[in-house]
Design a protein around this motif. Structure first.
Motif, PDB file in Angstrom:
ATOM      1  N   MET A   1      33.569  34.877  54.717  1.00 46.17           N
ATOM      2  CA  MET A   1      34.792  35.414  54.145  1.00 46.17           C
ATOM      3  C   MET A   1      34.861  35.100  52.659  1.00 46.17           C
ATOM      4  N   PHE A   2      34.357  33.928  52.284  1.00 44.17           N
ATOM      5  CA  PHE A   2      34.402  33.535  50.878  1.00 44.17           C
ATOM      6  C   PHE A   2      33.592  34.501  50.019  1.00 44.17           C
ATOM      7  N   TYR A   3      32.427  34.922  50.521  1.00 40.52           N
ATOM      8  CA  TYR A   3      31.598  35.858  49.761  1.00 40.52           C
ATOM      9  C   TYR A   3      32.272  37.223  49.643  1.00 40.52           C
ATOM     10  N   PHE A   4      32.972  37.628  50.681  1.00 42.55           N
ATOM     11  CA  PHE A   4      33.732  38.881  50.641  1.00 42.55           C
ATOM     12  C   PHE A   4      34.768  38.828  49.526  1.00 42.55           C
ATOM     13  N   LEU A   5      35.464  37.707  49.399  1.00 41.39           N
ATOM     14  CA  LEU A   5      36.469  37.563  48.345  1.00 41.39           C
ATOM     15  C   LEU A   5      35.826  37.604  46.962  1.00 41.39           C
ATOM     16  N   ILE A   6      34.659  36.993  46.833  1.00 42.80           N
ATOM     17  CA  ILE A   6      33.963  37.015  45.543  1.00 42.80           C
ATOM     18  C   ILE A   6      33.549  38.436  45.172  1.00 42.80           C
ATOM     19  N   VAL A   7      33.038  39.179  46.138  1.00 42.25           N
ATOM     20  CA  VAL A   7      32.619  40.561  45.882  1.00 42.25           C
ATOM     21  C   VAL A   7      33.805  41.413  45.472  1.00 42.25           C
ATOM     22  N   ILE A   8      34.915  41.291  46.169  1.00 43.81           N
ATOM     23  CA  ILE A   8      36.104  42.072  45.836  1.00 43.81           C
ATOM     24  C   ILE A   8      36.631  41.676  44.459  1.00 43.81           C
ATOM     25  N   ALA A   9      36.612  40.392  44.132  1.00 41.73           N
ATOM     26  CA  ALA A   9      37.075  39.941  42.815  1.00 41.73           C
ATOM     27  C   ALA A   9      36.192  40.500  41.704  1.00 41.73           C
ATOM     28  N   VAL A  10      34.884  40.535  41.923  1.00 39.93           N
ATOM     29  CA  VAL A  10      33.980  41.097  40.917  1.00 39.93           C
ATOM     30  C   VAL A  10      34.228  42.593  40.767  1.00 39.93           C
ATOM     31  N   LEU A  11      34.442  43.284  41.871  1.00 43.41           N
ATOM     32  CA  LEU A  11      34.772  44.716  41.794  1.00 43.41           C
ATOM     33  C   LEU A  11      36.064  44.942  41.014  1.00 43.41           C
ATOM     34  N   LEU A  12      37.048  44.098  41.262  1.00 42.03           N
ATOM     35  CA  LEU A  12      38.323  44.228  40.559  1.00 42.03           C
ATOM     36  C   LEU A  12      38.150  44.003  39.061  1.00 42.03           C
ATOM     37  N   LEU A  13      37.376  43.005  38.686  1.00 44.62           N
ATOM     38  CA  LEU A  13      37.133  42.750  37.268  1.00 44.62           C
ATOM     39  C   LEU A  13      36.370  43.900  36.615  1.00 44.62           C
ATOM     40  N   GLY A  14      35.396  44.442  37.305  1.00 46.38           N
ATOM     41  CA  GLY A  14      34.652  45.585  36.773  1.00 46.38           C
ATOM     42  C   GLY A  14      35.531  46.804  36.612  1.00 46.38           C
ATOM     43  N   TYR A  15      36.378  47.054  37.597  1.00 43.74           N
ATOM     44  CA  TYR A  15      37.293  48.194  37.547  1.00 43.74           C
ATOM     45  C   TYR A  15      38.286  48.027  36.399  1.00 43.74           C
ATOM     46  N   ALA A  16      38.784  46.816  36.221  1.00 41.93           N
ATOM     47  CA  ALA A  16      39.707  46.556  35.115  1.00 41.93           C
ATOM     48  C   ALA A  16      39.009  46.746  33.771  1.00 41.93           C
ATOM     49  N   ALA A  17      37.744  46.360  33.679  1.00 37.72           N
ATOM     50  CA  ALA A  17      36.993  46.556  32.433  1.00 37.72           C
ATOM     51  C   ALA A  17      36.836  48.034  32.115  1.00 37.72           C
ATOM     52  N   VAL A  18      36.605  48.852  33.134  1.00 30.24           N
ATOM     53  CA  VAL A  18      36.511  50.302  32.917  1.00 30.24           C
ATOM     54  C   VAL A  18      37.836  50.853  32.416  1.00 30.24           C
ATOM     55  N   LEU A  19      38.936  50.393  33.002  1.00 31.22           N
ATOM     56  CA  LEU A  19      40.245  50.875  32.570  1.00 31.22           C
ATOM     57  C   LEU A  19      40.559  50.424  31.140  1.00 31.22           C
ATOM     58  N   VAL A  20      40.157  49.215  30.776  1.00 32.66           N
ATOM     59  CA  VAL A  20      40.360  48.742  29.411  1.00 32.66           C
ATOM     60  C   VAL A  20      39.553  49.586  28.437  1.00 32.66           C
ATOM     61  N   SER A  21      38.340  49.980  28.821  1.00 32.77           N
ATOM     62  CA  SER A  21      37.535  50.822  27.944  1.00 32.77           C
ATOM     63  C   SER A  21      38.190  52.195  27.764  1.00 32.77           C
ATOM     64  N   PHE A  22      38.847  52.707  28.805  1.00 30.83           N
ATOM     65  CA  PHE A  22      39.597  53.959  28.685  1.00 30.83           C
ATOM     66  C   PHE A  22      40.677  53.820  27.624  1.00 30.83           C
TER      67      PHE A  22
END
Length: 55
Positions: A1-22
């Motif tokens: 479960m811990f790895y699942f949370l890490i993967v989702i957190a990394v996805l969230l950070l990447g998605y936020a970075a894309v939105l910031v670039s927009f």
């Protein structure tokens, strides 16, 4: 479960970075992007709750 949370957190950070670039390019964030952020945040919250209950 811990790895699942890490993967989702990394996805969230990447998605936020894309939105910031927009925003930096002067584009508006699409309304559907807010739904995507809400879904990723909901997955993180649900995962944390499930992990806490299982411990």
């Amino acid at each position: 479960m811990f790895y699942f949370l890490i993967v989702i957190a990394v996805l969230l950070l990447g998605y936020a970075a894309v939105l910031v670039s927009f925003v930096r390019r002067g584009r508006k964030i699409p309304p559907a992007a807010y739904l995507g952020l809400a879904v990723l945040n909901g997955l993180i919250l649900a995962g944390i709750l499930a992990w806490a209950v299982a411990r």
